[in-house]
Design a protein around this motif. Structure first.
Motif, short mmCIF file in Angstrom:
data_model
loop_
_atom_site.label_atom_id
_atom_site.label_comp_id
_atom_site.label_asym_id
_atom_site.label_seq_id
_atom_site.Cartn_x
_atom_site.Cartn_y
_atom_site.Cartn_z
N UNK A 284 0.83 -1.21 0.00
CA UNK A 284 0.00 0.00 0.00
C UNK A 284 0.86 1.25 0.00
N UNK A 285 2.00 1.23 0.71
CA UNK A 285 2.90 2.38 0.72
C UNK A 285 3.41 2.67 -0.69
N UNK A 286 3.86 1.63 -1.39
CA UNK A 286 4.37 1.82 -2.75
C UNK A 286 3.28 2.27 -3.70
N UNK A 287 2.07 1.73 -3.54
CA UNK A 287 0.97 2.11 -4.43
C UNK A 287 0.53 3.55 -4.18
N UNK A 288 0.44 3.94 -2.92
CA UNK A 288 0.01 5.30 -2.61
C UNK A 288 1.06 6.33 -3.02
N UNK A 289 2.34 5.98 -2.87
CA UNK A 289 3.40 6.92 -3.21
C UNK A 289 3.63 7.02 -4.70
N UNK A 290 3.25 5.97 -5.45
CA UNK A 290 3.43 5.99 -6.89
C UNK A 290 4.87 5.88 -7.33
N UNK A 291 5.67 5.09 -6.64
CA UNK A 291 7.09 4.93 -6.97
C UNK A 291 7.36 3.45 -7.25
N UNK A 292 8.46 3.14 -7.93
CA UNK A 292 8.80 1.72 -8.17
C UNK A 292 8.98 0.97 -6.85
N UNK A 293 8.68 -0.30 -6.92
CA UNK A 293 8.64 -1.14 -5.72
C UNK A 293 9.48 -2.38 -5.99
N UNK A 294 10.61 -2.51 -5.29
CA UNK A 294 11.47 -3.69 -5.42
C UNK A 294 11.11 -4.67 -4.30
N UNK A 295 10.76 -5.87 -4.67
CA UNK A 295 10.35 -6.87 -3.68
C UNK A 295 11.30 -8.06 -3.73
N UNK A 296 11.72 -8.52 -2.55
CA UNK A 296 12.61 -9.67 -2.44
C UNK A 296 12.43 -10.30 -1.07
N UNK A 297 12.72 -11.58 -0.98
CA UNK A 297 12.65 -12.29 0.29
C UNK A 297 14.04 -12.41 0.89
N UNK A 298 14.11 -12.44 2.21
CA UNK A 298 15.40 -12.55 2.87
C UNK A 298 16.14 -13.83 2.51
N UNK A 299 15.42 -14.90 2.23
CA UNK A 299 16.07 -16.16 1.90
C UNK A 299 16.68 -16.14 0.51
#
Length: 701
Positions: A284-299
């Motif tokens: 929701x933070x990335x969607x509301x801010x309108x900026x690219x969102x990099x997603x990764x898991x710690x593993x």
């Protein structure tokens, strides 16, 4: 203060009489509150896999070449091998039709050509030869030309025989050695290497594990328009949304903060129990801010090769700097951020190097303005202190289990996805689900919809919602389980004992309903008690009242049958646990005072033996055991006295349970002639299971 409020139920397990009371703060493993289970954070943009036609072509080519090399030719006819003497005899008999001579080395030459079984002076070749096939050999035609091959030494006698034989002699230059070397020596090796290379590279491309990409980051950049999650979609987390909204405002208008000299937190750690919506609020933070969102898991950082994780960390931040302003979200950061000082040595070098690289990238010599790191974990106690210091994760946002207001808001979100009847009371469901996370409530609504569809109802009823709640908490009803009349009677009196002790003690958790229907894998019956409101502390009188209720089943067995059973094992376990907490942790023992004794886990998922040992003397340990025994014995005697005074009500309630199997608090009050409680959680009369008689349904809850 520590949250040690008992939750809504005392449930029997195994045999008649086991009760289990859970803490209201105990979490239930779940998923995100407003969005159901975790789902991939956007579509994985991968190139379509190449067609397998190329692989088939390569395979066919390989098999054809192997066949040619193995058999040195194809077709049914094979060359007949002659020795030199046989070849000279055929020449003398004028059976050789043609000779193709190729010099091999020295005087040795290879002769190939056609021959006939009969001489040239014999009967001419017939147009329809008589076939006489032999197994495993070429067909023999008496007057047809056949192929031969021989290796001979060229002599003067052989030259005269060739002149007299009348055969067509052709001398070929010896230029086939190079091509034979290419065909036999080089080409098979090239084909095999190409075949292996093709399939290995194809597999490496498909898995994204190319040799050059091994140290590249696996973080996926998701555009904001693909997330489609807003703060309005998240219910029951108002404080967390308010605290994290500053990051959104900074990303939208950083100049407003910079003019007053303020700096936005470089990192934000989202902490909470499983299923409370940590990943959802990051999206929701990335969607509301309108900026690219990099997603990764710690593993995804940790590999068997040392240095790969650190390389991926550096590459991830390098990509983020090229797309500023942006967000990096690391889910389950405890997989890579565990404390480096948790052991006595022999640490995993790969994990520590990865953590060191992350520490430097988050707050090192190089500037990373515009890159904000969000991370989620449910184990903040195991993270490295250097990772949690200001300048890296400046702020911690707590996603707590929702309270009664939050649960109602979450239910409002999820019931919009299903069709509910007008009689469904969401206030009752919110009140009777303490300790449920958002994911549990989403699962509850889904299970209720499945139950309604199973019984061919057009909408979800209150009975479906309550049955779904009990199913999520304790398992499905096991009406098919075969129980003897004796055990059924034991169960009825056992559960009636629990219920009566709760009714006659004003400090006990209010009773909700009683059932003797087996549920799950271990429960033969259950006594459900629901608090009037969320509570985060318990008094000594309330704990003692719940202990008395816990022993009501064992006391009923002693009074009615003069014997006891193994069904109270769960009750005894719960009783002992509560008494030990009162003596060793809560300081509720006048004899031992306000001192903490022994080990108690700092985290609900951490076992006792993982804590530093706190020793007590043998004399103190004996006093602790005696005090726990005193509290347990007092609870049993109080329950026995209560049931002895109200034995007539015990008999009446047990017989009603044998007849109707399930009784709500309203039905119990009517049965015993008690005044109805003003805030009792009685449910309207609704149907759950259709009968075979008239199409109506019997009451199952």
């Amino acid at each position: 203060m520590e949250n040690n409020v008992m939750t809504p139920a005392a449930v029997r397990s195994g045999h008649p009489g086991r009760t289990i009371q859970k803490m209201a703060g105990d979490d239930k493993s779940g998923r995100s509150p407003a969005g159901g289970g975790r789902s991939p954070l956007g579509a994985d943009r991968r190139k379509p896999q190449r067609s397998s036609k190329a692989a088939i072509v390569w395979l066919i080519l390989f098999l054809v070449l192997a066949g040619l090399l193995l058999f040195k030719g194809y077709g049914p006819a094979r060359a007949v091998e002659f020795s030199q003497s046989e070849f000279e005899e055929k020449l003398a008999a004028m059976q050789i039709v043609s000779v193709e001579m190729t010099w091999e080395n020295g005087n040795v030459m290879v002769c190939e050509g056609k021959f006939r079984r009969q001489g040239l002076s014999s009967v001419p070749v017939t147009t329809t030869p008589v076939q006489s096939p032999r197994s495993g050999d070429a067909e023999i035609r008496p007057n047809a030309d056949e192929t031969y091959k021989t290796r001979v030494v060229y002599t003067d006698d052989l030259a005269r025989l060739l002149q007299k034989s009348g055969a067509n002699v052709v001398v070929k230059p010896n230029n086939s050695g190079f091509w034979n070397f290419i065909l036999i020596g080089v080409l098979p090796l090239v084909v095999v290497i190409g075949f292996i290379y093709f399939f290995s590279m194809r597999q490496m491309r498909a898995s994204g594990r190319g040799a050059m990409d091994f140290g590249r980051s696996k973080a996926r950049m998701i555009p904001p328009d693909e997330l489609n999650v807003h703060f309005d979609d998240i219910a029951g987390a108002d404080e967390a949304k308010e605290e994290i909204r500053e990051i959104v405002e900074y990303l939208k208008d950083p100049l407003r903060f910079q003019l007053v000299g303020g700096q936005i937190p470089k990192g934000c750690l989202i902490v909470g129990e499983p299923g409370t919506g940590k990943t959802l609020i990051a999206k929701a933070v990335a969607c509301e801010a309108g900026v690219p969102f990099f997603s990764i898991s710690g593993s995804d950082f940790v590999e068997m090769f040392v240095g790969v994780g650190a390389s991926r960390v550096r590459d991830m931040f390098e990509q983020a700097r090229k797309n500023t302003p942006c967000l990096i979200f690391i889910d389950e950061i405890d997989a890579v951020g565990r404390s480096r000082f948790s052991g006595w040595g022999g640490g995993h070098d790969e994990r520590e190097q990865t953590l060191n690289a992350m520490l430097v990238e988050m707050d090192g010599l190089e500037s990373r303005n515009g890159v904000i790191v969000l991370a989620a974990t449910n184990r903040p106690d195991v993270l490295d202190p250097a990772l949690l210091r200001p300048g890296r994760f400046d702020r911690q946002v707590v996603m707590d289990l929702p309270d009664i207001v939050g649960r109602r808001q979450i239910l409002d979100v999820h019931v919009k996805k299903i069709k509910v009847d007008s009689s469904v009371n969401l206030d009752v469901m919110a009140r009777t689900t303490p300790g449920f996370s958002g994911a549990d409530l989403a699962n509850l609504c889904n299970e209720a919809a499945l139950l309604a569809a199973r019984y061919n109802r057009e909408a979800v009823t209150q009975a479906d919602m309550e049955e779904a709640r009990d199913k999520v908490s304790y398992g499905r009803e096991r009406r098919s389980r075969r129980i003897t009349d004796r055990e059924r009677k034991l169960t009825a009196y056992h559960e009636a004992g629990h219920a009566l002790v709760a009714l006659h003690n004003k400090y006990a958790t209010p009773l909700h309903k009683v059932t003797i229907i087996p549920r799950g894998t271990a429960y033969l019956g259950a006594t459900f008690s629901m608090p009037k409101e969320d509570a985060y502390t318990r008094s000594k009188l309330e704990l003692e009242a719940d202990m008395e209720m816990t022993m009501g089943g064992r006391a009923a067995e002693e009074i009615i049958f003069g014997d006891i059973t193994t069904g109270a094992s769960g009750d005894i376990n719960q009783l002992t646990h509560t008494a030990r907490l009162m003596v060793c942790l809560y300081g509720m023992s006048d004899k031992l005072g306000t001192i903490k004794y022994g080990n108690f886990p700092a985290h609900p998922h951490m076992p006792f033996d993982a804590q530093p040992e706190e020793r007590v003397s043998p004399e103190t340990a004996r006093e602790i055991d005696l005090e726990i025994r005193r509290l347990s014995q007092n609870a049993l005697e109080s329950a026995r006295d209560c049931l002895t005074r109200h034995r007539d009500e015990l008999e009446k309630l047990a017989k009603a349970l044998l007849e109707r199997e399930t009784l709500s608090i309203d039905e119990i009050n009517v049965l015993l002639g008690r005044d109805p409680e003003p805030d009792a959680l009685g449910r309207p009369e609704q149907t759950l299971r259709p009968t075979e008689d008239d199409g109506t349904a019997e009451q199952g809850l």
